[in-house]
Scaffold this motif. Structure first.
Motif: not given
Length: 143
Positions: A4-5, A8-9, A12, A17, A39-40
């Motif tokens: 997920n990191s 996430r990047r 973003e 996001t 977050l998606d």
């Protein structure tokens, strides 16, 4: 570093996001399944629509559990109806480019030579009746 990191990047950097991932309370996004990521934004919008149309949740319940309002639900639904999955991407807000800088105006400016942008703006307004700010003329000349 977990999956997920990096996800996430990527989200973003693409501007995808969800604005309020902490308020997404739909069970799919609360499970341990790492596929569902609050977050998606595109995934959350799709699952919001699916919860209503396939699962039978009310519009209010579906919108609320996915962090959206009823009004936003209807906007997302209309965009999906019109453009499919690409409708779930947010459109760029605002104007889509210069409105007064037509091909004719650009050719006129090119024909003026090396006069200043202030002078070009005055001549343009006098001869074509088009009022452009000198800074717009400077940007047009840089293209």
């Amino acid at each position: 570093m977990n999956d997920n990191s990096s996800r996430r990047r990527v989200l973003e950097s693409a501007g995808l996001t969800h604005p309020r991932p902490e308020v997404v309370t739909a069970p799919l996004f609360q499970s341990t399944d790492r596929f569902f990521f609050s977050l998606d934004k595109v995934q959350v919008k799709y699952e919001m629509l699916r919860a209503h149309f396939a699962e039978g949740d009310t519009v209010t319940a579906s919108a609320c559990s996915h962090g959206y309002s009823r009004a936003e639900f209807y906007l997302v639904s209309a965009a999906f109806d019109e453009a499919g999955m690409t409708g779930l991407l947010d459109e760029r807000r605002g104007r889509k480019g210069p409105t007064k800088l037509t091909v004719e105006v650009q050719e006129f400016l090119n024909g003026l030579g090396s006069c200043s942008a202030v002078e070009a703006a005055a001549v343009l307004e006098e001869q074509l009746g088009v009022r452009l700010h000198p800074r717009s003329i400077q940007r047009a000349r840089q293209r």
